[in-house]
Design a protein around this motif. Sequence first.
Motif, PDB file in Angstrom:
ATOM      1  N   TRP A 187      60.115  25.820  58.204  1.00  0.00           N
ATOM      2  CA  TRP A 187      61.587  25.525  58.368  1.00  0.00           C
ATOM      3  C   TRP A 187      61.979  24.980  56.925  1.00  0.00           C
ATOM      4  N   ALA A 188      61.224  24.020  56.326  1.00  0.00           N
ATOM      5  CA  ALA A 188      61.712  23.070  55.526  1.00  0.00           C
ATOM      6  C   ALA A 188      61.376  23.496  54.109  1.00  0.00           C
ATOM      7  N   THR A 189      60.265  24.232  53.835  1.00  0.00           N
ATOM      8  CA  THR A 189      59.674  24.601  52.602  1.00  0.00           C
ATOM      9  C   THR A 189      59.411  23.295  51.906  1.00  0.00           C
ATOM     10  N   PRO A 190      58.523  23.305  50.444  1.00  0.00           N
ATOM     11  CA  PRO A 190      58.268  22.371  50.007  1.00  0.00           C
ATOM     12  C   PRO A 190      59.456  21.690  49.263  1.00  0.00           C
ATOM     13  N   LEU A 191      60.737  22.373  49.308  1.00  0.00           N
ATOM     14  CA  LEU A 191      62.018  21.685  48.508  1.00  0.00           C
ATOM     15  C   LEU A 191      62.548  20.567  49.565  1.00  0.00           C
ATOM     16  N   LEU A 192      62.290  20.807  50.813  1.00  0.00           N
ATOM     17  CA  LEU A 192      62.954  19.963  51.625  1.00  0.00           C
ATOM     18  C   LEU A 192      61.998  18.861  52.280  1.00  0.00           C
ATOM     19  N   PHE A 193      60.660  19.347  52.400  1.00  0.00           N
ATOM     20  CA  PHE A 193      59.590  18.351  52.871  1.00  0.00           C
ATOM     21  C   PHE A 193      58.348  18.883  51.914  1.00  0.00           C
ATOM     22  N   PRO A 194      58.291  17.975  51.102  1.00  0.00           N
ATOM     23  CA  PRO A 194      56.807  18.100  50.123  1.00  0.00           C
ATOM     24  C   PRO A 194      55.834  17.470  50.976  1.00  0.00           C
ATOM     25  N   ALA A 195      55.032  18.517  51.693  1.00  0.00           N
ATOM     26  CA  ALA A 195      53.907  18.229  52.824  1.00  0.00           C
ATOM     27  C   ALA A 195      52.680  17.485  52.226  1.00  0.00           C
ATOM     28  N   LEU A 196      52.208  17.883  51.041  1.00  0.00           N
ATOM     29  CA  LEU A 196      51.283  17.268  50.293  1.00  0.00           C
ATOM     30  C   LEU A 196      51.279  16.030  50.094  1.00  0.00           C
ATOM     31  N   ALA A 197      52.694  15.672  49.601  1.00  0.00           N
ATOM     32  CA  ALA A 197      52.988  14.221  49.240  1.00  0.00           C
ATOM     33  C   ALA A 197      53.030  13.323  50.382  1.00  0.00           C
ATOM     34  N   ALA A 198      53.279  14.128  51.503  1.00  0.00           N
ATOM     35  CA  ALA A 198      53.264  13.145  52.879  1.00  0.00           C
ATOM     36  C   ALA A 198      52.008  13.171  53.450  1.00  0.00           C
ATOM     37  N   GLY A 199      50.636  13.397  52.651  1.00  0.00           N
ATOM     38  CA  GLY A 199      49.404  13.270  53.394  1.00  0.00           C
ATOM     39  C   GLY A 199      48.935  14.555  53.760  1.00  0.00           C
ATOM     40  N   VAL A 200      49.437  15.553  53.994  1.00  0.00           N
ATOM     41  CA  VAL A 200      48.973  16.728  54.333  1.00  0.00           C
ATOM     42  C   VAL A 200      47.882  17.496  53.533  1.00  0.00           C
ATOM     43  N   ASP A 201      46.986  17.989  54.181  1.00  0.00           N
ATOM     44  CA  ASP A 201      45.728  18.828  53.305  1.00  0.00           C
ATOM     45  C   ASP A 201      46.052  19.947  53.007  1.00  0.00           C
ATOM     46  N   ASP A 302      62.226  11.247  55.613  1.00  0.00           N
ATOM     47  CA  ASP A 302      61.395  12.318  55.107  1.00  0.00           C
ATOM     48  C   ASP A 302      61.762  13.375  54.281  1.00  0.00           C
ATOM     49  N   PHE A 303      62.785  13.918  55.026  1.00  0.00           N
ATOM     50  CA  PHE A 303      63.273  15.202  54.452  1.00  0.00           C
ATOM     51  C   PHE A 303      64.461  15.102  53.426  1.00  0.00           C
ATOM     52  N   LYS A 304      64.510  16.108  52.514  1.00  0.00           N
ATOM     53  CA  LYS A 304      65.404  16.244  51.645  1.00  0.00           C
ATOM     54  C   LYS A 304      66.738  17.158  51.870  1.00  0.00           C
ATOM     55  N   GLY A 305      66.773  17.505  53.131  1.00  0.00           N
ATOM     56  CA  GLY A 305      67.748  18.393  53.664  1.00  0.00           C
ATOM     57  C   GLY A 305      67.402  19.091  54.880  1.00  0.00           C
ATOM     58  N   SER A 306      68.255  20.126  55.404  1.00  0.00           N
ATOM     59  CA  SER A 306      67.801  20.959  56.395  1.00  0.00           C
ATOM     60  C   SER A 306      68.196  22.153  56.002  1.00  0.00           C
ATOM     61  N   SER A 307      67.662  23.232  57.024  1.00  0.00           N
ATOM     62  CA  SER A 307      67.764  24.752  56.512  1.00  0.00           C
ATOM     63  C   SER A 307      68.708  25.163  57.562  1.00  0.00           C
ATOM     64  N   GLY A 308      68.602  26.336  57.909  1.00  0.00           N
ATOM     65  CA  GLY A 308      69.558  27.084  58.690  1.00  0.00           C
ATOM     66  C   GLY A 308      69.302  27.508  60.135  1.00  0.00           C
ATOM     67  N   LEU A 309      68.144  27.226  60.496  1.00  0.00           N
ATOM     68  CA  LEU A 309      67.762  27.588  61.958  1.00  0.00           C
ATOM     69  C   LEU A 309      67.867  26.186  62.815  1.00  0.00           C
ATOM     70  N   PHE A 310      68.496  26.612  64.073  1.00  0.00           N
ATOM     71  CA  PHE A 310      68.610  25.434  65.117  1.00  0.00           C
ATOM     72  C   PHE A 310      68.743  26.284  66.175  1.00  0.00           C
ATOM     73  N   ALA A 311      69.144  25.556  67.523  1.00  0.00           N
ATOM     74  CA  ALA A 311      69.449  25.823  68.752  1.00  0.00           C
ATOM     75  C   ALA A 311      70.383  25.155  69.392  1.00  0.00           C
ATOM     76  N   PHE A 312      71.084  25.940  70.344  1.00  0.00           N
ATOM     77  CA  PHE A 312      72.045  25.154  71.283  1.00  0.00           C
ATOM     78  C   PHE A 312      71.777  25.529  72.876  1.00  0.00           C
TER      79      PHE A 312
END
Length: 386
Positions: A187-201, A302-312
């Motif tokens: 959903w975020a890709t590394p552009l919006l959520f750099p996962a490894l920088a957050a501690g993910v392996d 934690d996020f640098k933005g949002s993408s195009g997917l959501f629900a209502f």
Amino acid sequence: MSDKHQRPRTRLVEGGRREEWRRRLVNPPVERASTILFDSVGELEADRPALGNYHYGLQGTATHWALSEALTQLEPGAAGTALYPSGLAAITTAILAVLKPGDELLVTDAVYGPTRKFCGTFLKRYGVTTRYYDPLIGAGIAELIGDDTRAILIESPGSLTMEVQDVPAICGIARERGLVTLIDNTWATPLLFPALAAGVDISILAATKYVGGHADLMLGTATATEQYFADLQTLSWDLGHSVSADDAWLASRGLRTMAVRLKAHEEGALKLVQWLKGRSEVGLILHPALPDCPGHELWKRDFKGSSGLFAFELLNGDRSALVDRLELFGIGFSWGGYESLALPVDPIRTVSKPPAANLVRLHVGLEDPDDLIADLSQAFEWIARG
């Protein structure tokens, strides 16, 4: 400027474009190959599969290496990126790379449906136990870790329910206990959520979606730290995972424009969200940028933005009839392409505590948001007329 100091958008453009791979071309060319020829038997026997080392088609060509390197450069601290024929293949192989029979896997209760199926079927037969945790558990996950727990699979935001998890807290506990953390970060890709920088392996993408961006390829990727990448890549080849050079090339091309596309997806989705908030037919809106979405404060942190997917939530009327009436929204699986999509979804099938039952999931593409709003408006009005 060293690539270590380049900003993400620059890495998108520059990544993987080594001169020895592209020569005088702007883009590394499409290199389709099965057999690689050697000058002697000795050279063949001395050869070892590696990035930049022609070995056999399974291990890729410059077309594949360019994409792998570019994706790796988006995650500072990553050792490499393995490619797969689908996002699901990336998820399942990454799980198998870090577990053995007798181990336990903790999985977010909001996980992608096919991943949940894999855990309940193949992993169960393989001798791995799966337990599901509340996506909002945060550091409380420490209480769930048992003697056999070996890994934690995260998906944030949730696949259908869109809640955001405290990934740094979960990863911090995992590191303390010697566990591996994996995340589906599509959903975020590394552009919006750099996962490894957050501690993910290990960070996994269904690159079919925003990386490709044009609904014309199937691809999965797994980017890992030094500790886990070699085993991940070896298992991938042992299982015979291979990606066509054409799909790798298309993904590299899509990658170059991913930043500007994500920004357009974000702006369009947020405009639709604000409009939907004023509709009497709409109840709960599940979008991480909204203050009432579970985990919103974590998204802001934690996020640098949002993408195009959501629900209502549709309060009145038939969801299928609403979706059928739409003209600019396609009906189909996947998302992340330039085209808008709409689909009735039922989290009750895959989530223990769904926030609502009558959900419509939208992916907002690159059309003019005002045209998409007009399309939704006529569909709502048609439903109201019964």
